[in-house]
Design a protein around this motif. Sequence first.
Motif, short mmCIF file in Angstrom:
data_model
loop_
_atom_site.label_atom_id
_atom_site.label_comp_id
_atom_site.label_asym_id
_atom_site.label_seq_id
_atom_site.Cartn_x
_atom_site.Cartn_y
_atom_site.Cartn_z
N MET A 1 68.78 8.35 38.68
CA MET A 1 68.90 7.25 39.64
C MET A 1 70.36 6.94 39.92
N ARG A 2 71.19 6.94 38.86
CA ARG A 2 72.62 6.67 39.05
C ARG A 2 73.27 7.78 39.89
N GLU A 3 72.89 9.02 39.62
CA GLU A 3 73.44 10.13 40.38
C GLU A 3 73.04 10.06 41.85
N ASP A 4 71.78 9.71 42.10
CA ASP A 4 71.31 9.59 43.48
C ASP A 4 72.00 8.45 44.20
N SER A 5 72.22 7.35 43.49
CA SER A 5 72.90 6.20 44.08
C SER A 5 74.34 6.54 44.46
N ALA A 6 74.99 7.37 43.64
CA ALA A 6 76.39 7.71 43.91
C ALA A 6 76.53 8.78 44.98
N ALA A 7 75.46 9.54 45.25
CA ALA A 7 75.53 10.63 46.23
C ALA A 7 75.59 10.08 47.65
N LEU A 8 76.14 10.87 48.55
CA LEU A 8 76.12 10.55 49.98
C LEU A 8 74.82 11.09 50.55
N LYS A 9 73.99 10.21 51.08
CA LYS A 9 72.65 10.59 51.51
C LYS A 9 72.53 10.51 53.04
N VAL A 10 71.89 11.53 53.61
CA VAL A 10 71.74 11.62 55.06
C VAL A 10 70.26 11.83 55.39
N ASP B 1 65.49 5.52 60.77
CA ASP B 1 66.14 4.26 61.12
C ASP B 1 65.94 3.22 60.03
N THR B 2 64.71 3.13 59.54
CA THR B 2 64.40 2.17 58.49
C THR B 2 65.24 2.43 57.25
N ALA B 3 65.40 3.71 56.91
CA ALA B 3 66.20 4.07 55.74
C ALA B 3 67.66 3.70 55.92
N VAL B 4 68.19 3.92 57.12
CA VAL B 4 69.59 3.58 57.39
C VAL B 4 69.80 2.07 57.37
N MET B 5 68.95 1.35 58.08
CA MET B 5 69.11 -0.10 58.15
C MET B 5 68.89 -0.75 56.79
N GLY B 6 68.03 -0.16 55.96
CA GLY B 6 67.79 -0.71 54.63
C GLY B 6 68.83 -0.29 53.61
N GLY B 7 69.67 0.68 53.95
CA GLY B 7 70.75 1.09 53.06
C GLY B 7 70.38 2.12 52.02
N SER B 8 69.16 2.70 52.10
CA SER B 8 68.79 3.73 51.12
C SER B 8 69.45 5.07 51.44
N VAL B 9 69.93 5.22 52.67
CA VAL B 9 70.76 6.37 53.04
C VAL B 9 71.99 5.83 53.75
N GLN B 10 73.04 6.64 53.78
CA GLN B 10 74.27 6.22 54.43
C GLN B 10 74.42 6.79 55.85
N GLY B 11 73.77 7.93 56.10
CA GLY B 11 73.92 8.58 57.39
C GLY B 11 72.60 9.04 57.94
N VAL B 12 72.62 9.43 59.23
CA VAL B 12 71.38 9.84 59.89
C VAL B 12 71.70 10.79 61.04
N VAL B 13 70.84 11.78 61.23
CA VAL B 13 70.87 12.61 62.43
C VAL B 13 69.92 11.95 63.43
N THR B 14 70.43 11.54 64.57
CA THR B 14 69.64 10.73 65.48
C THR B 14 70.10 10.96 66.91
N ASP B 15 69.81 10.01 67.81
CA ASP B 15 70.34 10.08 69.17
C ASP B 15 71.04 8.77 69.50
N LEU B 16 71.83 8.78 70.56
CA LEU B 16 72.67 7.63 70.88
C LEU B 16 71.88 6.38 71.21
N VAL B 17 70.70 6.54 71.81
CA VAL B 17 69.90 5.37 72.13
C VAL B 17 69.44 4.67 70.85
N ARG B 18 68.93 5.44 69.92
CA ARG B 18 68.48 4.86 68.66
C ARG B 18 69.65 4.27 67.89
N ALA B 19 70.77 4.98 67.89
CA ALA B 19 71.94 4.50 67.15
C ALA B 19 72.45 3.19 67.75
N GLU B 20 72.56 3.13 69.06
CA GLU B 20 73.04 1.90 69.70
C GLU B 20 72.09 0.74 69.48
#
Length: 306
Positions: A36-45, A84-103
């Motif tokens: 869990m600590r390792e996963d928390s420290a990793a950069l997640k996309v 989107d839910t994962a990004v907004m909730g902070g369980s991941v730091q990055g996302v492959v998406t599109d500009l409409v969803r990102a904006e």
Amino acid sequence: MRRLLYLLTAVVLIGSCGESYEEKRRISHKRRMQLMREDSAALKVAVVPTIDCLPLLVAKSIHLFDTLGADVRLKFFTAQMDCDTAVMGGSVQGVVTDLVRAERMISKGTPLEYVTSTTAYWQLYTGRMARIKTLRQLDDKMVGMTRYSATDLLSDLVRDSAKIDKEKLFKIQLNNVHIRLQMLINTEIDAVWLQEPQATQARLMKHHPILDSRKTGLQMGVIAFRSKDLQDSTRRRQLDVLKRGYNMACDTLARYGIDRYKALLVKLFKMTAAEVDSLPKNLKFTPIAEPQAADIERARKWLKQQ
């Protein structure tokens, strides 16, 4: 006396088994906490099984991120909404998406930093039994898409260019990329927006593409990260490694082509080897480059009109 000896031996054995179980449980708990600590420290996309995620998948599969010195982990989803839910909730730091969803995420209170555009594109496929050959024939028809996304914007472009009344083009929300394709195959919907490789799978089943988003001049694919997380120096260093690994993966794909990673596509994208062989030969993966200001503005303008 002998019976007493047997009894004492049994008690000792039971006790030792109990200690062994407790020890195993303690070690197991310790290991879980470490993971869990390792996963928390990793950069997640957050990624989905579409071809614009391939450079990240390749970089991960050939251990580029590890070699460059960062723990980058890809979290798989089958619907962009879940990303989107994962990004907004902070369980991941990055996302492959599109500009409409990102904006839209930005407007909802999750500031994002655009790391790069992608060469993502969408094709509008109609069912082979539907006999729809032109955009105008979508009048009074159902189109599978995702709300507040590039496919939602593209559906409005189709409606306007074909001069279809707003109430006569029915936009049906289908978030899961596999379900969207399956509904087309099962003739449960008239048309759907598909990316690769789902577009190739539809084409091989004799469904018909009637529009390619590349003809609109829009380039909506993007990889974005939470601005809040990137204020941390460790996260920023991890992102630098991700960029380097991404560029190296793009170079590798340009040099050797997709065929070199056929097994990866079969495993992660639910494809057959024959479907991988049928992917377009002109697929391109470009190195890190910021999205165009005009595309960002187009996404913002469309969202304001909703």
